[in-house]
Design an enzyme around this catalytic site. Structure first.
Site, PDB file in Angstrom:
ATOM      1  CG  LEU A 122     -18.059  -0.561   4.380  1.00  0.00           C
ATOM      2  CD1 LEU A 122     -17.447   0.782   4.808  1.00  0.00           C
ATOM      3  CD2 LEU A 122     -19.456  -0.723   4.978  1.00  0.00           C
ATOM      4  N   GLY A 123     -18.096  -3.108   0.143  1.00  0.00           N
ATOM      5  CA  GLY A 123     -18.139  -3.128  -1.325  1.00  0.00           C
ATOM      6  C   GLY A 123     -17.330  -1.997  -1.924  1.00  0.00           C
ATOM      7  NE  ARG A 124     -12.311  -3.617  -4.321  1.00  0.00           N
ATOM      8  CZ  ARG A 124     -11.069  -3.749  -3.856  1.00  0.00           C
ATOM      9  NH1 ARG A 124     -10.449  -2.703  -3.361  1.00  0.00           N
ATOM     10  NH2 ARG A 124     -10.472  -4.920  -3.864  1.00  0.00           N
ATOM     11  N   GLY A 125     -16.949   0.851  -0.775  1.00  0.00           N
ATOM     12  CA  GLY A 125     -17.672   2.113  -0.594  1.00  0.00           C
ATOM     13  C   GLY A 125     -19.073   2.092  -1.192  1.00  0.00           C
ATOM     14  CG  PHE A 126     -21.127   0.455  -5.260  1.00  0.00           C
ATOM     15  CD1 PHE A 126     -22.242   1.275  -5.378  1.00  0.00           C
ATOM     16  CD2 PHE A 126     -20.515   0.009  -6.429  1.00  0.00           C
ATOM     17  CE1 PHE A 126     -22.739   1.632  -6.628  1.00  0.00           C
ATOM     18  CE2 PHE A 126     -21.006   0.367  -7.682  1.00  0.00           C
ATOM     19  CZ  PHE A 126     -22.123   1.182  -7.777  1.00  0.00           C
ATOM     20  CE1 TYR A 170      -3.151  -2.940   0.249  1.00  0.00           C
ATOM     21  CE2 TYR A 170      -3.418  -2.519   2.593  1.00  0.00           C
ATOM     22  CZ  TYR A 170      -3.722  -3.249   1.465  1.00  0.00           C
ATOM     23  OH  TYR A 170      -4.604  -4.294   1.557  1.00  0.00           O
ATOM     24  CG  HIS A 193      -1.274  -8.630  -0.256  1.00  0.00           C
ATOM     25  ND1 HIS A 193      -0.855  -7.365  -0.031  1.00  0.00           N
ATOM     26  CD2 HIS A 193      -2.612  -8.507  -0.470  1.00  0.00           C
ATOM     27  CE1 HIS A 193      -1.874  -6.511  -0.104  1.00  0.00           C
ATOM     28  NE2 HIS A 193      -2.950  -7.195  -0.373  1.00  0.00           N
TER      29      HIS A 193
HETATM   30  N1  LIG Z   1      -6.129  -8.556   1.250  1.00  0.00           N
HETATM   31  C1  LIG Z   1      -6.390  -7.825   0.202  1.00  0.00           C
HETATM   32  O1  LIG Z   1      -6.048  -8.159  -0.929  1.00  0.00           O
HETATM   33  C2  LIG Z   1      -7.125  -6.524   0.392  1.00  0.00           C
HETATM   34  C3  LIG Z   1      -7.720  -5.878  -0.711  1.00  0.00           C
HETATM   35  C4  LIG Z   1      -8.416  -4.690  -0.488  1.00  0.00           C
HETATM   36  C5  LIG Z   1      -8.519  -4.172   0.785  1.00  0.00           C
HETATM   37  N2  LIG Z   1      -7.938  -4.822   1.838  1.00  0.00           N
HETATM   38  C6  LIG Z   1      -8.027  -4.288   3.209  1.00  0.00           C
HETATM   39  O2  LIG Z   1      -9.400  -4.118   3.545  1.00  0.00           O
HETATM   40  C7  LIG Z   1      -9.631  -2.781   3.994  1.00  0.00           C
HETATM   41  C8  LIG Z   1     -11.029  -2.328   3.632  1.00  0.00           C
HETATM   42  O3  LIG Z   1     -11.298  -2.516   2.260  1.00  0.00           O
HETATM   43  P1  LIG Z   1     -11.519  -1.311   1.221  1.00  0.00           P
HETATM   44  O4  LIG Z   1     -10.971  -0.075   1.797  1.00  0.00           O
HETATM   45  O5  LIG Z   1     -11.029  -1.796  -0.092  1.00  0.00           O
HETATM   46  O6  LIG Z   1     -13.097  -1.236   1.062  1.00  0.00           O
HETATM   47  P2  LIG Z   1     -14.341  -0.916   2.007  1.00  0.00           P
HETATM   48  O7  LIG Z   1     -13.961  -0.963   3.423  1.00  0.00           O
HETATM   49  O8  LIG Z   1     -15.415  -1.803   1.521  1.00  0.00           O
HETATM   50  O9  LIG Z   1     -14.714   0.578   1.549  1.00  0.00           O
HETATM   51  C9  LIG Z   1     -13.822   1.647   1.727  1.00  0.00           C
HETATM   52  C10 LIG Z   1     -14.404   2.840   0.994  1.00  0.00           C
HETATM   53  O10 LIG Z   1     -15.638   3.200   1.587  1.00  0.00           O
HETATM   54  C11 LIG Z   1     -15.627   4.546   2.038  1.00  0.00           C
HETATM   55  N3  LIG Z   1     -16.331   4.558   3.329  1.00  0.00           N
HETATM   56  C12 LIG Z   1     -15.959   3.922   4.472  1.00  0.00           C
HETATM   57  N4  LIG Z   1     -16.859   4.115   5.442  1.00  0.00           N
HETATM   58  C13 LIG Z   1     -17.842   4.879   4.904  1.00  0.00           C
HETATM   59  C14 LIG Z   1     -19.041   5.403   5.406  1.00  0.00           C
HETATM   60  N5  LIG Z   1     -19.424   5.160   6.652  1.00  0.00           N
HETATM   61  N6  LIG Z   1     -19.814   6.168   4.580  1.00  0.00           N
HETATM   62  C15 LIG Z   1     -19.445   6.400   3.296  1.00  0.00           C
HETATM   63  N7  LIG Z   1     -18.296   5.918   2.755  1.00  0.00           N
HETATM   64  C16 LIG Z   1     -17.498   5.159   3.557  1.00  0.00           C
HETATM   65  C17 LIG Z   1     -14.173   4.936   2.135  1.00  0.00           C
HETATM   66  O11 LIG Z   1     -13.986   6.294   1.839  1.00  0.00           O
HETATM   67  P3  LIG Z   1     -13.240   7.316   2.865  1.00  0.00           P
HETATM   68  O12 LIG Z   1     -11.908   6.720   3.174  1.00  0.00           O
HETATM   69  O13 LIG Z   1     -13.156   8.560   2.089  1.00  0.00           O
HETATM   70  O14 LIG Z   1     -14.132   7.376   4.060  1.00  0.00           O
HETATM   71  C18 LIG Z   1     -13.540   4.056   1.047  1.00  0.00           C
HETATM   72  O15 LIG Z   1     -13.614   4.706  -0.209  1.00  0.00           O
HETATM   73  C19 LIG Z   1      -8.516  -1.976   3.288  1.00  0.00           C
HETATM   74  O16 LIG Z   1      -8.274  -0.756   3.950  1.00  0.00           O
HETATM   75  C20 LIG Z   1      -7.353  -2.938   3.373  1.00  0.00           C
HETATM   76  O17 LIG Z   1      -6.720  -2.831   4.637  1.00  0.00           O
HETATM   77  C21 LIG Z   1      -7.262  -5.985   1.647  1.00  0.00           C
END
Ligand SMILES: NC(=O)c1ccc[n+]([C@@H]2O[C@H](COP(=O)([O-])OP(=O)(O)OC[C@H]3O[C@@H](n4cnc5c(N)ncnc54)[C@H](OP(=O)(O)O)[C@@H]3O)[C@@H](O)[C@H]2O)c1
Length: 324
Positions: A204-208, A56, A123
């Protein structure tokens, strides 16, 4: 917050993903002070599991997390990942060779400002290195006290079994949410059989699923989602409709859609600890409050019956690296 056990590792059941603070999403890396305040607020709210990775940034997210945890290291279950950067000169892709891991772990320890990592994940599975060799090296790091627990990410059942036969695997981290149900068929049954914990990423479906993303124009050119199949023109409206159905259930109980998405995940088992990602204080407050949200059986059933999201979770090259 309620705690659960990932095998023998105690964690508050909602963690914090730090990736988007430095990498992949619109606004990443633009406000480190805000990101650090978000990590501190998460800890104040009882979050213990903080998730980062060497790749990252690369590297800058671990440095940020290290800065945020100065003086608070003992409060945290610190998880990071290796294997997507080669330290042996291999071209691109995965490298979980023993030599690469030994270099990677020293870099992560330095950037994180710590002398041990609580949970060290591979990873992505490396087709060029037998998993037994990778886990054998990780077992040596456990003995040396540099890492405390071993994890895998997006590994399939066969790899999980082979890894666990060499050294107990504490947790597997894969994408899992109302949008991405893939782990249910093949991975979760094996984890339960072997007593391994599960950490859903992108819960959170990447924010969706929060309802905050309404248009493809919400992404700048650096945003990973701009060319992600889930967010293409073709699939966007279908997935927006799904998010709206989650929002309709949230409206019934005066919750937010993101909280409902997290509460549904928590209802899937006592061995599950999602790591929603955010770089904003108010959103970490909102997300962690999902711990106390109650969904009725009828609401859970309606959520579970939602059709799958349209589009793969990653582009074709990235999909090849995932054992589903
Ligand atoms: N092992 C792997 O291959 C892998 C892959 C992807 C991710 N990950 C890990 O999983 C973690 C979470 O996954 P992710 O960040 O991809 O997706 P996520 O948690 O599904 O969604 C994150 C997104 O949602 C937004 N968000 C979060 N809370 C919100 C809320 N309450 N209201 C509106 N928007 C909100 C964030 O924006 P803002 O930041 O602007 O709030 C960000 O754009 C990552 O940080 C990482 O540590 C691991």
């Amino acid at each position: 917050m309620k705690h659960i056990r990932l095998r023998d590792l105690d964690v508050a059941r909602i963690g914090l993903g730090a990736m988007g603070m430095s990498h992949g999403y619109t606004g990443a890396g633009t406000d480190d002070d805000q990101s650090i305040r978000t990590i501190h607020r998460a800890l104040d709210l009882g979050v213990t599991l903080i998730d980062t990775a060497e790749v990252y940034g690369p590297y800058t997210n671990e440095e940020l997390v290290g800065r945020a945890l100065k003086g608070r290291r003992d409060q945290v279950v610190l998880a990071t990942k290796f294997g997507l950067i080669s330290h042996t000169g291999r071209d691109g892709g995965a490298d979980s060779s023993p030599a690469s891991i030994r270099t990677a772990v020293e870099g992560s320890l330095t950037r994180l400002g710590t002398d041990y990592i609580d949970l060290y994940y591979q990873h992505r599975v490396d087709p060029g290195t037998p998993i037994e060799e990778t886990v054998g090296t990780l077992a040596e790091l456990v003995t040396a006290g540099k890492i405390r627990h071993i994890g895998l990410s997006e590994a399939g059942p066969d790899t999980i079994r082979r890894a666990h036969a060499v050294h107990p695997v504490t947790a597997v981290q894969s994408e899992y949410s109302l949008f991405t149900r893939d782990p249910e068929a093949r991975v979760l049954p094996v984890l339960r059989e072997l007593g391994i914990g599960f950490v859903p990423f992108s819960p959170l479906g990447r924010g969706f699923l929060t309802g905050a993303i309404r248009s493809r124009q919400d992404f700048d050119a650096t945003d990973f989602r701009a060319d992600n199949p889930r967010f293409t023109e073709e699939n966007f409206q279908h997935n927006l409709d799904l998010a709206d159905q989650v929002a309709a259930i949230a409206a019934e109980i005066d919750a937010t859609p993101g909280q409902v998405a997290l509460a549904w995940l928590l209802s899937r088992g006592e061995d599950i600890a999602p790591i929603p990602g955010t770089r904003r204080v108010e959103r970490v407050e909102e997300n962690t409050a999902a711990d106390t949200l109650h969904l009725t059986d009828d609401q859970l059933a309606r959520l579970s019956a939602l059709p799958p999201a349209a589009g793969d979770t990653h582009n074709p090259a990235q999909m090849k690296m995932m054992e589903r």
